[in-house]
Design a protein around this motif. Structure first.
Motif, mmCIF file in Angstrom:
data_model
loop_
_atom_site.group_PDB
_atom_site.id
_atom_site.type_symbol
_atom_site.label_atom_id
_atom_site.label_comp_id
_atom_site.label_asym_id
_atom_site.label_seq_id
_atom_site.Cartn_x
_atom_site.Cartn_y
_atom_site.Cartn_z
ATOM 1 N N ASP A 175 10.241 3.544 -8.476
ATOM 2 C CA ASP A 175 8.931 4.104 -8.795
ATOM 3 C C ASP A 175 8.786 4.266 -10.303
ATOM 4 N N THR A 176 7.534 4.309 -10.751
ATOM 5 C CA THR A 176 7.267 4.456 -12.180
ATOM 6 C C THR A 176 7.849 5.744 -12.727
ATOM 7 N N TRP A 177 7.743 6.826 -11.951
ATOM 8 C CA TRP A 177 8.257 8.106 -12.435
ATOM 9 C C TRP A 177 9.768 8.079 -12.594
ATOM 10 N N GLN A 178 10.460 7.284 -11.762
ATOM 11 C CA GLN A 178 11.906 7.175 -11.891
ATOM 12 C C GLN A 178 12.290 6.446 -13.177
ATOM 13 N N ILE A 179 11.545 5.414 -13.499
ATOM 14 C CA ILE A 179 11.807 4.668 -14.742
ATOM 15 C C ILE A 179 11.577 5.562 -15.952
ATOM 16 N N LEU A 180 10.462 6.284 -15.932
ATOM 17 C CA LEU A 180 10.143 7.166 -17.058
ATOM 18 C C LEU A 180 11.155 8.303 -17.163
ATOM 19 N N THR A 238 2.597 8.493 -16.760
ATOM 20 C CA THR A 238 2.868 7.879 -15.458
ATOM 21 C C THR A 238 1.622 7.229 -14.873
ATOM 22 N N TYR A 239 0.490 7.925 -14.992
ATOM 23 C CA TYR A 239 -0.766 7.375 -14.472
ATOM 24 C C TYR A 239 -1.137 6.080 -15.188
ATOM 25 N N LEU A 240 -1.054 6.083 -16.497
ATOM 26 C CA LEU A 240 -1.414 4.892 -17.269
ATOM 27 C C LEU A 240 -0.471 3.737 -16.977
ATOM 28 N N MET A 241 0.804 4.030 -16.787
ATOM 29 C CA MET A 241 1.761 2.978 -16.457
ATOM 30 C C MET A 241 1.440 2.330 -15.113
ATOM 31 N N LYS A 242 1.002 3.138 -14.173
ATOM 32 C CA LYS A 242 0.758 2.629 -12.822
ATOM 33 C C LYS A 242 -0.586 1.926 -12.691
ATOM 34 N N HIS A 243 -1.603 2.400 -13.438
ATOM 35 C CA HIS A 243 -2.963 1.901 -13.186
ATOM 36 C C HIS A 243 -3.597 1.174 -14.376
ATOM 37 N N LYS A 244 -3.088 1.353 -15.574
ATOM 38 C CA LYS A 244 -3.734 0.750 -16.737
ATOM 39 C C LYS A 244 -2.817 -0.139 -17.554
ATOM 40 N N LEU A 245 -1.670 -0.488 -16.999
ATOM 41 C CA LEU A 245 -0.682 -1.206 -17.773
ATOM 42 C C LEU A 245 -1.166 -2.605 -18.139
ATOM 43 N N ASN A 246 -0.944 -2.967 -19.402
ATOM 44 C CA ASN A 246 -1.346 -4.280 -19.884
ATOM 45 C C ASN A 246 -0.197 -4.867 -20.679
#
Length: 264
Positions: free
Chosen positions: A96-101, A254-262
Motif C-alpha cells: 500500500d502507498t502508506w506502507q511505502i511512505l 498519501t492522497y496525492l500519491m494514490k490519486h494525483k501521481l504523475n
C-alpha cells in the motif's frame, strides 16, 4: 510487507551513510590520540594553537558535511526512489502507498537520530580526557537534580517521554514537509523542482501562521508561579501541534500519491 520495505530502504541508504559515519568516527579516534599526545608533550596554549590550523578546521568541516549530507541524501533518496527512474518500480510493489511512505519516513528519522548521536559522541570523544569522561558521568547522573533545582521539574517519567516524543515528531515533521513538497511539485507538468521549492516556502509560511495562532492559548494561560506546569504545558502543546502537522502532511501526501501521481 512493511518490514521488507523498511529493510530494503535501510540497506539502500546505509550503503552511503554508514561508510560516511565510519570515516567520521575513525577521524575522531585519530584526532583524539593526536590531541592527547600533543597535550602530553607541550603546554595547553601551544597545544590549542597547533590544533587551530588546517587539520582542526578540516575535521569540523567534515563533521558539518556529514550532518548535512545525511539529511540531504535522505531527501534525494526519497525523490529518486519515488519520482525518479525508480518510481515505476516502487509503485508496482505489492504494498500500500502508506506502507511505502511509512518505510521511507522511518528510515529517514532513524538515520537522523543515528547521525545526531554519532556527531555528539564524536565531539565528546575528540576533546574529552579520561578525567573529563568521569566528570561527565557524574554530571549526567546529577543532571536531573540540577534541572529540578533550577526549573522545578524532575527529568523522570512523563517529562522525559514528552521531550523524546517532541524531538522525534520534530524530526518526522521536517521530513514529511519535504516529502509533501516533492509530491505536490510532482503534480506539475513543467518545472517540477521549481514548483516543489515554491511549495516549500509556501507551506513553511502557512505553518508559521498556524503554529503562532495555535500556541497563543498556551501563553494566555501561563502560570508564572508554577514552572512545572508551564514546561509540561508547553511540551504538551508542542506535541499536539507537531502531531497535527505530521498527520496533515501524511494524509495529504498519501492522497496525492494514490490519486494525483504523475510520473511522466
Amino acid at each position: 510487507m512493511l518490514g521488507k520495505l523498511f529493510k530494503h530502504d535501510m540497506i539502500a541508504v546505509s550503503r552511503l551513510l554508514l561508510p560516511l559515519h565510519v570515516i567520521l568516527i575513525a577521524m575522531t579516534v585519530i584526532g583524539h590520540f593526536v590531541l592527547a599526545a600533543g597535550k602530553s608533550l607541550t603546554d595547553s596554549s601551544v597545544h590549542y594553537s597547533q590544533m587551530s590550523g588546517i587539520p582542526y578546521m578540516f575535521y569540523f568541516l567534515f563533521l558539518f558535511f556529514t550532518v548535512c549530507a545525511t539529511f540531504i541524501y535522505m531527501l534525494v533518496y526519497f525523490y529518486k526512489s519515488m519520482y525518479g527512474d525508480e518510481g515505476y518500480l516502487t509503485f508496482t510493489l505489492p504494498a500500500d502507498t502508506w506502507q511505502i511512505l511509512l518505510s521511507k519516513s522511518l528510515t529517514a528519522v532513524l538515520w537522523e537520530v543515528i547521525d545526531l548521536f554519532i556527531s555528539m559522541f564524536s565531539l565528546m570523544l575528540l576533546f574529552f580526557t579520561d578525567e573529563m569522561w568521569v566528570s561527565f558521568g557524574e554530571l549526567f547522573s546529577k543532571l536531573g537534580y540540577y534541572f529540578y533545582r533550577e526549573f522545578g521539574v524532575r527529568l523522570t517519567g512523563v517529562p522525559i517521554i514528552l521531550i523524546i516524543a517532541v524531538f522525534l515528531l520534530a524530526l518526522l515533521q521536517g521530513i514529511l514537509v519535504f516529502y509533501l513538497c516533492f509530491t505536490i511539485g510532482q503534480i506539475s507538468n513543467n518545472h517540477r523542482v521549481a514548483a516543489a521549492i515554491g511549495v516549500f516556502f509556501g507551506i513553511n509560511i502557512l505553518l508559521q501562521i498556524i503554529v503562532t495562532f495555535a500556541i497563543t492559548p498556551f501563553f494566555s494561560t501561563v502560570n508564572y508561579n508554577n514552572t512545572y506546569s508551564n514546561i509540561m504545558g508547553f511540551l504538551t502543546y508542542s506535541l499536539i501541534i507537531e502531531a497535527c502537522v505530521c498527520t496533515g502532511c501524511w494524509l495529504l501526501t498519501t492522497y496525492l500519491m494514490k490519486h494525483k501521481l504523475n510520473l511522466q
